[in-house]
Design an enzyme around this catalytic site. Structure first.
Site, mmCIF file in Angstrom:
data_model
loop_
_atom_site.group_PDB
_atom_site.id
_atom_site.type_symbol
_atom_site.label_atom_id
_atom_site.label_comp_id
_atom_site.label_asym_id
_atom_site.label_seq_id
_atom_site.Cartn_x
_atom_site.Cartn_y
_atom_site.Cartn_z
ATOM 1 N N HIS A 116 61.938 46.275 61.803
ATOM 2 C CA HIS A 116 60.856 47.198 61.482
ATOM 3 C C HIS A 116 60.521 48.035 62.708
ATOM 4 O O HIS A 116 60.545 47.558 63.843
ATOM 5 C CB HIS A 116 59.623 46.471 60.947
ATOM 6 N N ASP B 15 57.572 49.814 63.152
ATOM 7 C CA ASP B 15 56.150 49.929 63.488
ATOM 8 C C ASP B 15 55.713 48.806 64.410
ATOM 9 O O ASP B 15 56.342 47.737 64.478
ATOM 10 C CB ASP B 15 55.294 49.955 62.226
ATOM 11 N N ASP C 29 58.531 42.703 69.586
ATOM 12 C CA ASP C 29 58.338 42.754 68.133
ATOM 13 C C ASP C 29 58.319 44.201 67.653
ATOM 14 O O ASP C 29 57.268 44.810 67.576
ATOM 15 C CB ASP C 29 57.015 42.063 67.802
ATOM 16 N N GLU D 177 55.917 47.243 58.350
ATOM 17 C CA GLU D 177 56.018 45.790 58.191
ATOM 18 C C GLU D 177 54.726 45.116 58.617
ATOM 19 O O GLU D 177 54.273 44.156 57.982
ATOM 20 C CB GLU D 177 57.196 45.262 59.016
ATOM 21 N N GLU D 178 54.120 45.638 59.681
ATOM 22 C CA GLU D 178 52.897 45.038 60.208
ATOM 23 C C GLU D 178 51.705 45.243 59.280
ATOM 24 O O GLU D 178 50.667 44.613 59.454
ATOM 25 C CB GLU D 178 52.579 45.620 61.594
ATOM 26 N N HIS E 107 52.302 41.059 69.845
ATOM 27 C CA HIS E 107 50.934 41.511 69.552
ATOM 28 C C HIS E 107 49.989 41.349 70.741
ATOM 29 O O HIS E 107 48.807 41.674 70.618
ATOM 30 C CB HIS E 107 50.351 40.794 68.335
#
Length: 403
Positions: free
Chosen positions: A79, A81, A111, A143-144, A365
């Site tokens: 992903h 994003d 990530d 995705e997030e 994150h």
């Protein structure tokens, strides 16, 4: 920078990707179009599938087999994003990647632009290799936000008759094999009461108080799952979970609140039906709480809506992609995780999937997010082995993809 073959090219790609701010609230077209243009220069056409606004897109591209075949083969998926950096204390600009102490820092390095960049760095070798089967790049948006982009891409693949044999989702696993993850389901609840001056409480209906009753019921269900299961001890959290993550309501302490909204999630084990969990909440809201509320005020209401959902993953050990990734990583341990990925969506679409990528999920994150350079090197080694396994002129060390 590095003497490891292939690592420098991967790091260059990762830096380019991280330098484009693709926080989920933003468009990802700058990144997608940059990748599309690089693929075109290599003679590879990319197919884009956009969201309804046109501001975001998935990218799907195929490096064909030596005979021109585009069906079958392996998908490398990630992903594009990232989560926000708002309120986080970074030691540097999170979108200006830096290397320090054997780590590449920046938002998304772990990530999951680390995997995407390393995969894209394989493009020259893929183009130069006589492949027995094609290799596909699948880059998604949002995705997030609840795995919103991948279903659009998968529906597009189905409509175009594209049928890959297996998918590697490169979420950060420290290059260890993950064969299962939980599903994730997100709902919003809106409790509607009736406003009144707080000195006249019998004339109002307190939405916050009834929302609190429903929130406590959700917690009771979570406690029940923790206590009674079902259980799968291979997971880091071996039972299904639920929790309320946000809540808003009320306008003043001396006003009976007419509205309260909250959002809650349920992470279910593979095989556990999330709709059964939701049905119990819906039943309690409509059959227990709502009659009591309407006895106080006839316009009371409880509204529940689904915001996002992604299915669980339970990769079959006998599938070719699981066998291949296990063989190439020499990793036979069974690992299952509580977080969700797009792998379950690929599996649901009939594409067997497994998760393996560079970086530690503990870094995702967070401020000062990073991917260790040795993880990038391991990922490059792994992807080179994947290419070897598909090459017609196989190297002696290559593990062929099971047929």
């Amino acid at each position: 920078m590095s003497s490891h073959p292939g690592q420098d090219a991967a790091i260059d790609w990762i830096k380019r990707l991280v330098s484009i701010d693709t926080t989920s609230r933003n468009s990802n077209l700058g990144l997608i179009e940059m990748v599309r243009d690089e693929l075109r220069r290599a003679g590879i056409d990319a197919h884009l599938s956009h969201d309804s606004s046109g501001a975001k897109a998935n990218l799907y591209a195929t490096v064909p087999a030596a005979d021109g075949a585009t069906q079958g083969g392996i998908v490398l998926s990630g992903h594009t994003d990232t989560v926000p950096v708002d309120g986080q204390q970074w030691d540097h600009d999170p979108f200006s990647p830096e290397i320090r102490d054997g780590r590449l820092y920046g938002r998304g390095t772990c990530d999951m632009k680390g995997f995407i960049g390393t995969a894209l760095s394989m493009l020259p070798r893929l183009v130069d290799t006589r492949l027995a089967k094609p290799v596909h790049f699948a880059l998604s948006y949002d995705e997030e936000m609840g795995c919103l982009g991948a279903p659009i891409m998968l529906a597009d693949l189905k409509a175009r008759g594209v049928r890959p044999e297996g998918c590697i989702v490169g979420e950060p696993t420290s290059m260890r094999v993950i064969v299962a993850h939980k599903g994730i389901n997100v709902w919003r609840c809106c409790v509607r009461g009736h406003a009144s001056h707080s000195s006249l409480t019998p004339r109002g209906l307190n939405a916050i108080e009834y929302a609190a009753r429903l929130i406590c019921f959700i917690r009771d269900l979570a406690d029940e799952m923790r206590r009674e299961g079902p259980f799968d001890q291979a997971f880091d959290v071996p039972f299904s979970t639920a929790q309320v993550g946000t809540i808003t309501g009320g306008i003043a302490v001396n006003t009976i609140p007419a509205l309260c909204q909250f959002e809650f999630e349920h992470r279910n084990l593979p095989g556990a039906d999330p709709q059964r969990f939701f049905a119990r909440i819906h039943e309690y809201a409509q059959e227990v709480l709502l009659p009591r509320m309407r006895a106080e005020h006839p316009n009371a209401a409880i509204e529940l809506e689904s915001l996002a959902g992604a299915p669980s993953l339970d990769a079959a050990e006998q599938t070719a992609i699981t066998q291949l990734v296990r063989a190439l990583t020499a990793d036979r341990e069974t690992r299952k995780v509580a977080y969700g990925t797009e792998a379950g969506q690929f599996q649901q679409a009939g594409i067997p999937s497994v998760i393996c990528g560079p970086g530690d999920i503990q870094q995702a994150h967070k401020p000062n997010e990073y991917v260790a350079l040795d993880q990038v090197a391991q990922c490059a080694d792994f992807l080179n082995k994947v290419i070897d396994s598909l090459a017609l002129d196989q190297q002696p060390s290559a593990e062929p993809i099971p047929s």
